[in-house]
Design a protein around this motif. Structure first.
Motif, PDB file in Angstrom:
ATOM      1  N   GLU A  13       9.457 -15.791 -65.761  1.00  0.00           N
ATOM      2  CA  GLU A  13       8.378 -14.873 -65.441  1.00  0.00           C
ATOM      3  C   GLU A  13       7.542 -14.593 -66.676  1.00  0.00           C
ATOM      4  OE1 GLU A  13       8.180 -10.337 -64.010  1.00  0.00           O
ATOM      5  OE2 GLU A  13       9.464 -11.651 -62.840  1.00  0.00           O
ATOM      6  N   ALA A  14       6.232 -14.603 -66.517  1.00  0.00           N
ATOM      7  CA  ALA A  14       5.320 -14.386 -67.633  1.00  0.00           C
ATOM      8  C   ALA A  14       5.346 -12.929 -68.073  1.00  0.00           C
ATOM      9  CB  ALA A  14       3.905 -14.779 -67.233  1.00  0.00           C
ATOM     10  N   VAL A  15       5.221 -12.717 -69.361  1.00  0.00           N
ATOM     11  CA  VAL A  15       5.158 -11.375 -69.935  1.00  0.00           C
ATOM     12  C   VAL A  15       3.716 -10.904 -69.878  1.00  0.00           C
ATOM     13  CG1 VAL A  15       5.492 -10.034 -72.053  1.00  0.00           C
ATOM     14  CG2 VAL A  15       7.095 -11.846 -71.462  1.00  0.00           C
ATOM     15  N   GLU A  16       3.523  -9.652 -69.507  1.00  0.00           N
ATOM     16  CA  GLU A  16       2.188  -9.067 -69.437  1.00  0.00           C
ATOM     17  C   GLU A  16       1.945  -8.195 -70.664  1.00  0.00           C
ATOM     18  OE1 GLU A  16      -0.248  -8.893 -66.814  1.00  0.00           O
ATOM     19  OE2 GLU A  16       0.747 -10.523 -65.741  1.00  0.00           O
ATOM     20  N   ALA A  17       0.753  -8.224 -71.199  1.00  0.00           N
ATOM     21  CA  ALA A  17       0.373  -7.367 -72.320  1.00  0.00           C
ATOM     22  C   ALA A  17      -0.131  -6.033 -71.777  1.00  0.00           C
ATOM     23  CB  ALA A  17      -0.712  -8.033 -73.150  1.00  0.00           C
ATOM     24  N   THR A  18      -0.154  -5.041 -72.622  1.00  0.00           N
ATOM     25  CA  THR A  18      -0.633  -3.716 -72.250  1.00  0.00           C
ATOM     26  C   THR A  18      -1.850  -3.369 -73.101  1.00  0.00           C
ATOM     27  OG1 THR A  18       1.623  -3.038 -71.747  1.00  0.00           O
ATOM     28  CG2 THR A  18       0.022  -1.276 -72.079  1.00  0.00           C
ATOM     29  N   ILE A  19      -2.864  -2.817 -72.466  1.00  0.00           N
ATOM     30  CA  ILE A  19      -4.025  -2.337 -73.204  1.00  0.00           C
ATOM     31  C   ILE A  19      -3.834  -0.836 -73.393  1.00  0.00           C
ATOM     32  CG2 ILE A  19      -6.524  -2.009 -73.187  1.00  0.00           C
ATOM     33  CD1 ILE A  19      -6.688  -4.513 -71.388  1.00  0.00           C
ATOM     34  N   ALA A  20      -3.819  -0.404 -74.644  1.00  0.00           N
ATOM     35  CA  ALA A  20      -3.577   1.012 -74.935  1.00  0.00           C
ATOM     36  C   ALA A  20      -4.313   1.386 -76.212  1.00  0.00           C
ATOM     37  CB  ALA A  20      -2.084   1.275 -75.086  1.00  0.00           C
ATOM     38  N   GLY A  21      -4.550   2.641 -76.346  1.00  0.00           N
ATOM     39  CA  GLY A  21      -5.209   3.142 -77.550  1.00  0.00           C
ATOM     40  C   GLY A  21      -4.328   2.958 -78.773  1.00  0.00           C
ATOM     41  N   GLU A  22      -4.927   3.135 -79.961  1.00  0.00           N
ATOM     42  CA  GLU A  22      -4.238   2.912 -81.230  1.00  0.00           C
ATOM     43  C   GLU A  22      -2.967   3.746 -81.383  1.00  0.00           C
ATOM     44  OE1 GLU A  22      -3.606   1.065 -84.806  1.00  0.00           O
ATOM     45  OE2 GLU A  22      -5.192   0.583 -83.397  1.00  0.00           O
ATOM     46  N   ALA A  23      -2.973   4.973 -80.933  1.00  0.00           N
ATOM     47  CA  ALA A  23      -1.830   5.863 -81.149  1.00  0.00           C
ATOM     48  C   ALA A  23      -0.939   6.006 -79.919  1.00  0.00           C
ATOM     49  CB  ALA A  23      -2.338   7.244 -81.581  1.00  0.00           C
ATOM     50  N   ILE A  24      -1.192   5.230 -78.877  1.00  0.00           N
ATOM     51  CA  ILE A  24      -0.419   5.342 -77.636  1.00  0.00           C
ATOM     52  C   ILE A  24       0.837   4.479 -77.756  1.00  0.00           C
ATOM     53  CG2 ILE A  24      -0.458   4.968 -75.144  1.00  0.00           C
ATOM     54  CD1 ILE A  24      -2.381   7.139 -76.084  1.00  0.00           C
ATOM     55  N   ILE A  26       3.838   2.231 -76.381  1.00  0.00           N
ATOM     56  CA  ILE A  26       4.035   1.320 -75.251  1.00  0.00           C
ATOM     57  C   ILE A  26       5.513   0.992 -75.152  1.00  0.00           C
ATOM     58  CG2 ILE A  26       1.720   0.338 -75.328  1.00  0.00           C
ATOM     59  CD1 ILE A  26       2.894  -2.083 -76.770  1.00  0.00           C
ATOM     60  N   SER A  27       5.944   0.568 -73.979  1.00  0.00           N
ATOM     61  CA  SER A  27       7.361   0.257 -73.777  1.00  0.00           C
ATOM     62  C   SER A  27       7.574  -1.249 -73.839  1.00  0.00           C
ATOM     63  CB  SER A  27       7.834   0.812 -72.434  1.00  0.00           C
ATOM     64  OG  SER A  27       7.071   0.250 -71.392  1.00  0.00           O
ATOM     65  N   ASP A  28       8.828  -1.610 -74.028  1.00  0.00           N
ATOM     66  CA  ASP A  28       9.189  -3.027 -74.105  1.00  0.00           C
ATOM     67  C   ASP A  28       8.975  -3.698 -72.756  1.00  0.00           C
ATOM     68  OD1 ASP A  28       9.967  -2.695 -76.719  1.00  0.00           O
ATOM     69  OD2 ASP A  28      12.093  -2.506 -76.250  1.00  0.00           O
ATOM     70  N   GLU A  29       8.634  -4.975 -72.785  1.00  0.00           N
ATOM     71  CA  GLU A  29       8.519  -5.801 -71.588  1.00  0.00           C
ATOM     72  C   GLU A  29       9.794  -6.627 -71.455  1.00  0.00           C
ATOM     73  OE1 GLU A  29       6.188  -6.633 -69.130  1.00  0.00           O
ATOM     74  OE2 GLU A  29       5.038  -4.873 -69.701  1.00  0.00           O
ATOM     75  N   ASP A  30      10.238  -6.823 -70.242  1.00  0.00           N
ATOM     76  CA  ASP A  30      11.396  -7.668 -70.006  1.00  0.00           C
ATOM     77  C   ASP A  30      10.942  -9.075 -69.655  1.00  0.00           C
ATOM     78  OD1 ASP A  30      13.245  -5.636 -70.395  1.00  0.00           O
ATOM     79  OD2 ASP A  30      13.176  -5.014 -68.293  1.00  0.00           O
ATOM     80  N   ILE A  31      11.717 -10.044 -70.068  1.00  0.00           N
ATOM     81  CA  ILE A  31      11.476 -11.430 -69.684  1.00  0.00           C
ATOM     82  C   ILE A  31      12.576 -11.803 -68.703  1.00  0.00           C
ATOM     83  CG2 ILE A  31      11.361 -13.823 -70.444  1.00  0.00           C
ATOM     84  CD1 ILE A  31      10.475 -12.841 -73.172  1.00  0.00           C
TER      85      ILE A  31
END
Length: 187
Positions: A13-24, A26-31
């Motif tokens: 399964e492909a990993v998806e990136a997250t778009i977030a602000g500089e100080a936000i 983000i959580s880990d993505e599972d493969i």
């Protein structure tokens, strides 16, 4: 009948990136690699040759034997990879393809491109490792088959179909065109 098959071996399964602000944060993505179940096998070959025989031939026999061993392994792996049935109980890449299309007669350029689209829409992540594989007879047929009725461009030009390389092996069945992304071949 012409069977057109693709190889979608085990899919990761492909990993998806997250778009977030500089100080936000983000959580880990599972493969998801649950579909990948390695079953190590080995390809072995032996040739009985004595040191005396090697010495008597000024190591020319050594060159012949090592070249023969390499070719034996290549032949066995090609036979296994492109067989429609298991070899020594181990399925090759095309034993149970996930996408199959059967044509009567020679497929058209539109048929082949449509099949590639059908494969790409299965959720596989396309890559530069895409390839068509067929035997010499099929390659010759497609090199002489126009893309459109009466057209001058052939289905295979410069050993490519629509920019995708065409590889030839006599281990591919005569009525089959294989297509796949070979980065999925865990060999």
């Amino acid at each position: 009948k012409l069977n057109v098959r693709n190889d979608v071996l085990e899919r990761v399964e492909a990993v998806e990136a997250t778009i977030a602000g500089e100080a936000i944060a983000i959580s880990d993505e599972d493969i998801d690699i649950s579909a990948v179940k390695p079953a190590p096998q080995r390809v072995a070959v032996t040739v009985p040759v004595t040191r005396t025989a090697l010495a008597m031939t000024d190591n020319k026999l050594y060159e012949i034997v090592t070249s023969s061993l390499q070719k034996a392994i290549q032949r066995t792996l090609n036979k296994w990879m492109f067989s429609r049935t298991a070899l020594s109980g181990v399925n090759g890449l095309f034993v149970n393809p996930s996408t199959t299309k059967t044509f009567t007669g020679t497929p058209s350029y539109a048929d082949i491109c449509g099949f590639v689209g059908a494969v790409d829409s299965t959720g596989i992540v396309p890559s530069a490792t895409a390839a068509f594989v067929m035997n010499n007879a099929m390659r010759a047929t497609l090199k002489a088959t126009p893309r459109v009725e009466g057209g001058e461009r052939m289905i295979i030009e410069n050993d490519m179909i629509d920019g995708v390389p065409v590889f030839v092996t006599e281990y591919a069945p005569a009525d089959t065109i294989y297509y796949g992304y070979f980065s999925y071949a865990l060999v």
